[in-house]
Design a protein around this motif. Structure first.
Motif, PDB file in Angstrom:
ATOM      1  N   SER A  10       0.731  -1.407   0.067  1.00 17.10           N
ATOM      2  CA  SER A  10       0.189   0.015  -0.105  1.00 17.10           C
ATOM      3  C   SER A  10       0.813   1.434   0.148  1.00 17.10           C
ATOM      4  N   VAL A  11       1.858   1.217   0.949  1.00  8.50           N
ATOM      5  CA  VAL A  11       2.822   2.521   0.812  1.00  8.50           C
ATOM      6  C   VAL A  11       3.407   2.617  -0.483  1.00  8.50           C
ATOM      7  N   GLY A  25       9.306   7.249   5.289  1.00  9.72           N
ATOM      8  CA  GLY A  25       9.971   7.355   6.775  1.00  9.72           C
ATOM      9  C   GLY A  25       9.398   6.136   7.553  1.00  9.72           C
ATOM     10  N   SER A  26       8.209   5.619   7.500  1.00 10.24           N
ATOM     11  CA  SER A  26       7.936   4.444   8.125  1.00 10.24           C
ATOM     12  C   SER A  26       8.588   3.174   7.768  1.00 10.24           C
ATOM     13  N   MET A  77      11.445   0.980   9.951  1.00 11.61           N
ATOM     14  CA  MET A  77      11.244  -0.559  10.134  1.00 11.61           C
ATOM     15  C   MET A  77      12.677  -1.030   9.706  1.00 11.61           C
ATOM     16  N   SER A  78      13.336  -0.643   8.642  1.00  7.81           N
ATOM     17  CA  SER A  78      14.450  -1.308   7.927  1.00  7.81           C
ATOM     18  C   SER A  78      15.655  -0.699   8.882  1.00  7.81           C
ATOM     19  N   VAL A  79      15.678   0.370   9.430  1.00  3.21           N
ATOM     20  CA  VAL A  79      16.720   1.053  10.365  1.00  3.21           C
ATOM     21  C   VAL A  79      16.633   0.023  11.763  1.00  3.21           C
ATOM     22  N   LEU A 118       2.232   6.841  11.056  1.00  7.03           N
ATOM     23  CA  LEU A 118       2.571   5.753  10.034  1.00  7.03           C
ATOM     24  C   LEU A 118       3.703   4.722  10.625  1.00  7.03           C
ATOM     25  N   THR A 119       4.556   5.241  11.462  1.00  9.06           N
ATOM     26  CA  THR A 119       5.629   4.505  11.754  1.00  9.06           C
ATOM     27  C   THR A 119       5.210   3.457  13.068  1.00  9.06           C
ATOM     28  N   ILE A 120       4.153   4.198  13.807  1.00  7.07           N
ATOM     29  CA  ILE A 120       3.491   3.253  14.863  1.00  7.07           C
ATOM     30  C   ILE A 120       2.634   2.120  14.291  1.00  7.07           C
ATOM     31  N   LEU A 121       1.810   2.438  12.991  1.00  2.79           N
ATOM     32  CA  LEU A 121       1.089   1.579  12.514  1.00  2.79           C
ATOM     33  C   LEU A 121       1.916   0.398  11.884  1.00  2.79           C
TER      34      LEU A 121
END
Lengths: 348, 348
Positions: B154-155, B186-187, B191-193, B256-259
């Motif tokens: 979706s992103v 950013g989200s 996640m990858s970081v 979005l990051t929390i999601l």
């Protein structure tokens, strides 16, 4: 963390109370507007035509229903839960004023509302459970435990000092004197209201508590504390701008009530550190939201509705505002949701 | 509710990171002021004398240390805990700007700081525990679970639509286009970081993860996502006022990051409803506090320090502000704690 049945009842009553009290300000204000439009005489200049306006009476009754719901809420849930939720009535009246009275709600005011709601949810989630009480004698033993007697003693000493030493000297220049007196008395009002409410609840459940002199003693305390609290709140509102008095009063009154409840009802016993800290943070958030709502009300002041009438003649005084100007603020003062929220706190 | 040892480490690192990053803005700004005072040439008009000013380099190093601490924090604690705490760097720089640079902090700004702190405490208390991870392959299986693949898909689709359809049409008129792209990317960056950070942590602990191609894949994803995020954040900051971009970006990026973290790392599995609601409320409070801080920064804008220099030439553009005036905002824009906090979020 799940709400007990008792707490849930108290929570619903507190929310209903806030909705009714918040709505009552708007209904009353609509009534005053209508009566002013018909008679052409404003209450601020001596008119009492609003007493003939049915809408004003609907507002009055709505308010009384809300206050009764608030009173009953204290019989079911801890004061630590019920008291801070009083802030929600400010939101209800701010939102209704925006929708019905077409008063502009500042973007920061919306943020204040969101914060009050978020903070209230946190308080509700972490509120302690109401302990089951079987008799007024149990409450009496809680009220006469040394820690709470020390609290009551300190309150009485502070009130004496404020009334007899500071009140004549700087009551008219320092806003903390009158608001301090009514906040201190307010914390005792809530404790006695909770004692009386619980006794009456037990009586209605079939366990008659009216046979105990303790019940009647609590009733006397309620009457004395509430009258004194109302008297000094009126003095504060007569002397200072509502926008200054309301947030200070809300913070001091709610903080002292929580303190009194924690000492008397041991609300925090058996709660984890994290839960207590969350409750305190929730309370700080609600207080911040309230301050933000009041502060932004001030920004909008000049553009707000000026044709309304005072609801109470006791407030019809020319108020000296912070800038050193003598302004006739009576109309906005008496009818703004701010001042009404302050006034409702007269009772609990 | 007690913090696990892992979470505590992550929390301390996140706090240290915010302190360093917040302080770095102030140190850099001091360096720029000094170099401008000595050379008389401002970076905004083409001067690069600030590169000779040791204080500016101290600020740069402070910032890099802070960013590294932030990176490492993700290896120890859930993103749900680390990301929202980024708001604390805004407080650090606002407070230091008040103390060191003598920039006035609005009363409402103080309220915003208090709210950010209260909200952060609530988030910390209710944060989920970091699950122990033994290998990058575990992270790989989390990243390839259907739910997270749907999120990533979706992103990517949304970013494509935004980049190729909306960006050429209304990228310069609608602030949501560029900030949307960098928040979505950013989200994925975070996640990858987190995946890369955890792999490196395991490698340092003696369990070499560099033998797995998955680790190198995550590294490629980090590089690609971070570059794209930085590129579009620069575009957003070049086109719109920082005061508009920063809060929108903070809200969208953090949400979005929390999601993403909740989907990929199943942070909320095994947490009670009350705990999750508390976390969300805490997040709402931090967001409100951030908005309040930014909004009041705007009020004080006219009186703030104007002699500072931009840290990055990419931003030296005359910005079109909301009132329809063409203002040379470059100095304040680039050096205000606002814009710096937005810029630091470039990375995570």
């Amino acid at each position: 963390m799940a709400l007990s049945k008792q707490n849930l009842r108290g929570l619903v009553l507190a929310l209903v109370s806030s909705a009714f009290i918040g709505a009552s300000f708007i209904i009353k204000k609509q009534g005053l507007r209508r009566s002013a439009a018909i008679s052409g005489v404003r209450a601020g200049v001596g008119g009492y035509s609003y007493l003939l306006e049915p809408l004003w009476w609907v507002g009055m009754i709505t308010m009384i229903v809300g206050e009764i719901a608030n009173f009953v809420a204290y019989a079911f849930a801890p004061a630590v839960l019920v008291t801070p939720l009083g802030a929600l009535s400010i939101i209800v009246s701010a939102v209704l004023a925006h929708i019905i009275l077409k008063e502009k709600l500042h973007a920061m005011g919306v943020l204040g509302c969101i914060m009050c709601i978020a903070g209230s949810i946190i308080i509700v989630i972490h509120a302690p459970k109401e302990r089951p009480i079987k008799s007024v004698l149990e409450i009496w033993s809680m009220a006469t435990q040394p820690a709470f007697l020390v609290y009551v003693g300190s309150v009485i000493v502070l009130v004496f000092i404020l009334v007899f030493h500071f009140s004549p000297r700087c009551g008219h220049t320092n806003v903390l004197v009158y608001t301090g007196i009514c906040s201190l008395m307010g914390s005792l009002s809530v404790m006695s209201v909770k004692a009386l409410g619980t006794s009456l609840k037990l009586t209605f459940e079939g366990k008659n508590q009216l046979i105990y002199p303790e019940t009647w003693f609590f009733m006397l305390v309620v009457v004395f504390c509430v009258i004194m609290q109302m008297d000094y709140l009126n003095k504060a509102l007569d002397t200072f701008n509502t926008v200054v008095v309301s947030p200070i009063y809300y913070v001091m009154f709610t903080t002292l009530t929580i303190l009194a409840s924690v000492i008397m009802f041991k609300d925090w016993d058996g709660q984890s550190g994290g839960t207590i800290v969350s409750e305190i943070c929730g309370f700080i958030v609600v207080v911040s939201g309230t301050i933000l709502l009041h502060a932004t009300k001030d920004f909008e002041r000049s553009s707000s509705f000026r044709g309304s009438q005072p609801s109470s003649p006791t407030l019809s005084a020319r108020l000296f505002n912070g800038n050193g100007d003598l302004l006739n603020k009576e109309e906005e003062e008496n009818m703004s949701p701010d001042s009404m929220c302050a006034r409702r706190q007269e009772l609990y």
